[in-house]
Design an enzyme around this catalytic site. Structure first.
Site, PDB file in Angstrom:
ATOM      1  N   SER A  67       1.419  -1.496   0.039  1.00 52.38           N
ATOM      2  CA  SER A  67      -0.182   0.019   0.214  1.00 52.38           C
ATOM      3  C   SER A  67       1.144   1.675  -0.202  1.00 52.38           C
ATOM      4  CB  SER A  67      -0.644   0.110   1.201  1.00 52.38           C
ATOM      5  OG  SER A  67      -0.641  -0.214   2.095  1.00 52.38           O
ATOM      6  N   SER A  78     -13.980  27.426 -27.433  1.00 49.96           N
ATOM      7  CA  SER A  78     -13.926  26.692 -28.108  1.00 49.96           C
ATOM      8  C   SER A  78     -12.536  26.844 -29.064  1.00 49.96           C
ATOM      9  CB  SER A  78     -15.321  26.740 -29.062  1.00 49.96           C
ATOM     10  OG  SER A  78     -15.150  25.739 -30.108  1.00 49.96           O
ATOM     11  N   LYS A 119      -7.956   4.031   1.816  1.00 51.59           N
ATOM     12  CA  LYS A 119      -6.903   4.789   1.855  1.00 51.59           C
ATOM     13  C   LYS A 119      -7.732   5.537   0.977  1.00 51.59           C
ATOM     14  CE  LYS A 119      -4.393   3.157   5.101  1.00 51.59           C
ATOM     15  NZ  LYS A 119      -5.050   2.396   5.323  1.00 51.59           N
ATOM     16  N   ASN A 166     -17.409  28.417 -22.383  1.00 56.73           N
ATOM     17  CA  ASN A 166     -18.165  27.063 -21.939  1.00 56.73           C
ATOM     18  C   ASN A 166     -17.185  27.322 -20.668  1.00 56.73           C
ATOM     19  OD1 ASN A 166     -19.007  25.918 -24.563  1.00 56.73           O
ATOM     20  ND2 ASN A 166     -16.547  25.474 -25.183  1.00 56.73           N
ATOM     21  N   HIS A 223     -40.424  22.205 -11.110  1.00 53.83           N
ATOM     22  CA  HIS A 223     -40.564  21.779 -12.142  1.00 53.83           C
ATOM     23  C   HIS A 223     -39.362  22.449 -13.205  1.00 53.83           C
ATOM     24  CE1 HIS A 223     -43.675  19.156 -10.000  1.00 53.83           C
ATOM     25  NE2 HIS A 223     -43.663  21.094  -9.746  1.00 53.83           N
ATOM     26  N   GLU A 233     -19.156  22.721 -15.306  1.00 50.41           N
ATOM     27  CA  GLU A 233     -19.518  20.597 -15.454  1.00 50.41           C
ATOM     28  C   GLU A 233     -18.539  20.109 -14.623  1.00 50.41           C
ATOM     29  OE1 GLU A 233     -20.349  21.561 -20.701  1.00 50.41           O
ATOM     30  OE2 GLU A 233     -18.575  22.635 -19.555  1.00 50.41           O
ATOM     31  N   LYS A 242     -18.082  30.957 -28.976  1.00 49.50           N
ATOM     32  CA  LYS A 242     -18.976  30.550 -27.265  1.00 49.50           C
ATOM     33  C   LYS A 242     -17.609  30.895 -26.142  1.00 49.50           C
ATOM     34  CE  LYS A 242     -20.259  26.411 -27.136  1.00 49.50           C
ATOM     35  NZ  LYS A 242     -20.533  23.896 -27.729  1.00 49.50           N
TER      36      LYS A 242
HETATM   37  N1  ARG Z   1      -1.052  -1.078   5.357  1.00 54.54           N
HETATM   38  C1  ARG Z   1      -2.419  -2.077   6.485  1.00 54.54           C
HETATM   39  C2  ARG Z   1      -3.549  -1.457   5.924  1.00 54.54           C
HETATM   40  O1  ARG Z   1      -4.019  -0.707   5.153  1.00 54.54           O
HETATM   41  C3  ARG Z   1      -1.877  -1.785   7.595  1.00 54.54           C
HETATM   42  C4  ARG Z   1      -2.133  -2.472   8.661  1.00 54.54           C
HETATM   43  C5  ARG Z   1      -1.910  -3.976   8.084  1.00 54.54           C
HETATM   44  N2  ARG Z   1      -2.293  -4.874   9.412  1.00 54.54           N
HETATM   45  C6  ARG Z   1      -1.914  -6.509   9.378  1.00 54.54           C
HETATM   46  N3  ARG Z   1      -2.465  -6.613  10.387  1.00 54.54           N
HETATM   47  N4  ARG Z   1      -2.217  -7.053   8.430  1.00 54.54           N
HETATM   48  O2  ARG Z   1      -5.077  -1.344   6.612  1.00 54.54           O
END
Ligand code: ARG
Length: 466
Positions: A29, A283, A331, A291, A162, A296, A289
């Site tokens: 991650s 445009s 996340k 825009n 409406h 948007e 134009k």
């Molecule tokens: N990278 C993990 C997360 O974002 C951290 C927690 C990991 N915990 C574990 N028991 N593997 O959730």
């Protein structure tokens, strides 16, 4: 052996070295949770201080740990820190570097802690900070709307139901409707902060710890009101992220409604407003134009924010207690929703402040479509004592006559009106003018400029109070 090779050829093509590489890719991650570096280091310093104060680690080790962590913070901020996918996430990246820097003392930092409570505290700190940022941005937008409302408290425009012109209102009143919406978003943000203001740190993996830790101390050091009261809940709860996303989705929905109105108002057919050049584009082929791209994009980005809410709700649905790796998926939705919402709020504040209001076009449109028909009916009730249903019917006949004569309601002659109901007097014309119609709606929360100004004063005072 050869079996492994064959299956690897079938499903491991993209990966350098078979199952291990795939596991690394799905597990890591660090590409996104590096965003939590400051919170991670803050949390670790607070944890180490508490470990030293409770005698779980020595003061000398704590000093080394804190010094090392501060060095890492500087390295990350200077862009010299080397993040490694093999070290999975921000927690292990920081800890591995700490070991490089200070040696064996680094191994004492993770006493009485787990990555489960560590990640929970990191993300909570991040979301809480973001909620404060959103609150400030919302205050800026509300202020911009209040300024426009004050300027246009008496500028008449058609009010719609409406999407059909219904009754005249003022542009200031219309702006104030959005002040109400964004003020609710602000209040939702504050409510969410209030509930997320508890620290999960010290829950360890899930069951708490046998070390004599002080969770109240770390909670306080990290700016939380108090520690969470259940260690299982501490590591498994993501309500704070969901509440942030829910607030963000509702706020984005409000922004998209205003964006849609801005788009409609800025069409040549409406011509109610002109967006500044900074928030529109031309445009490349049609020179005439202009825009409303920013509006948007605000409208379009709402889909993304709402998608993130639904995404995380779906991740959390059916999650048994306590932590599961599924939760690592929390996340990216939070980060992207935050970044998107910040941008949407900034763009909307800019558009509201910069747009030019065409009061003449609004007034002209307000007078069309027999917008004061309700005023005529109300006059018949008030002055001639007609039951409202009958007044409604008489007014309908007046509207039909106006259509037949191809004039607006207030352009009918007194004789025309008296042919429908002989009791009508020239006094009727005072209510048929849009300006008077608007002025008469003095009920609490109504569109009369006096009432709109009252509400502006109310919100200005509340905003100043914080
Ligand atoms: N990278 C993990 C997360 O974002 C951290 C927690 C990991 N915990 C574990 N028991 N593997 O959730």
């Amino acid at each position: 052996m050869s079996d492994k090779k064959t299956s690897n050829q079938m499903w491991g093509g993209r990966f350098a070295s078979g199952p291990a590489a795939i596991m690394e890719a799905i597990n890591a991650s660090i590409s996104f949770d590096r965003k939590l570096y400051a919170q991670d280091i803050r949390g670790s310093i607070a944890h180490s201080e508490m470990l030293a104060q409770t005698g779980i680690i020595s003061a000398a080790d704590q000093e080394k740990i804190a010094h090392g962590l501060n060095t890492i913070l500087k390295e990350i901020e200077a862009g010299t820190f080397e993040f490694s996918t093999r070290l999975e996430d921000i927690h292990m990246n920081v800890e591995a570097r700490l070991a490089d820097l200070i040696g064996p003392a680094a191994g004492r930092l993770h006493t009485a802690r787990s990555r489960n409570d560590q990640v929970a505290v990191d993300l909570r700190l991040w979301v809480k900070d973001e909620c404060f940022r959103v609150a400030e941005a919302l205050k800026g937008l509300i202020q911009a709307l209040l300024d426009r409302a004050e300027e246009h408290a008496a500028t008449v425009m058609p009010g719609f139901t409406h999407m059909q012109a219904a009754q005249p209102v003022t542009f200031g009143h219309h702006c104030m409707a959005y002040v109400e919406m964004f003020s609710r978003d602000l209040s939702r943000t504050r409510d969410a902060i209030e509930r997320m203001d508890e620290s999960p740190l010290g829950a360890a993996a899930l069951a708490g710890t046998s070390f004599p830790i002080d969770r109240h101390q770390t909670a306080k050091a990290l700016g939380f009101r108090e520690p969470m009261r259940n260690s299982l809940d501490s590591v498994s709860d993501r309500d704070f992220a969901l509440e942030f996303l829910a607030m963000a989705a509702i706020c984005a929905t409000h922004l998209s409604r205003l964006a849609e109105e801005i788009i409609i108002w800025s069409t040549p057919q409406f011509g109610f407003i002109r967006l500044s050049d900074s928030f529109s584009t031309g445009s490349s082929i049609m020179p005439q134009k202009k825009n409303p791209d920013a509006a948007e994009l605000v409208r379009g980005k709402t889909g993304r924010v709402t998608g993130h809410l639904v995404g995380l709700l779906t991740v959390m649905k059916g999650m048994p207690l306590t932590y599961g790796k599924d939760m690592q998926e929390d996340k990216e939705s939070v980060f992207d929703a935050a970044e998107t919402l910040d941008l949407m709020l900034a763009a909307m504040t800019g558009m509201v402040s910069d747009m030019t209001v065409n009061a003449a076009a609004m007034k002209k449109a307000a007078g069309s479509g027999h917008a004061t028909a309700t005023d005529l009916a109300d006059w018949l009730v008030r002055t001639l004592g007609l039951p409202f249903r009958e007044a409604h019917h008489v007014t309908g006949r007046a509207v039909a006559l106006a259509e037949e004569k191809k004039v607006s309601l207030e352009k009918l002659s007194l004789e025309d009106l008296q042919s429908i109901n002989p009791g009508i007097t020239s006094d009727i014309f005072s209510v048929l003018a849009v300006q008077n119609s608007v002025k008469s709606r003095t009920s609490f929360g109504g569109t009369a400029p006096s009432e709109v100004r009252k509400q502006i004063r109310h919100w200005k005072k509340r905003l100043a109070k914080g």
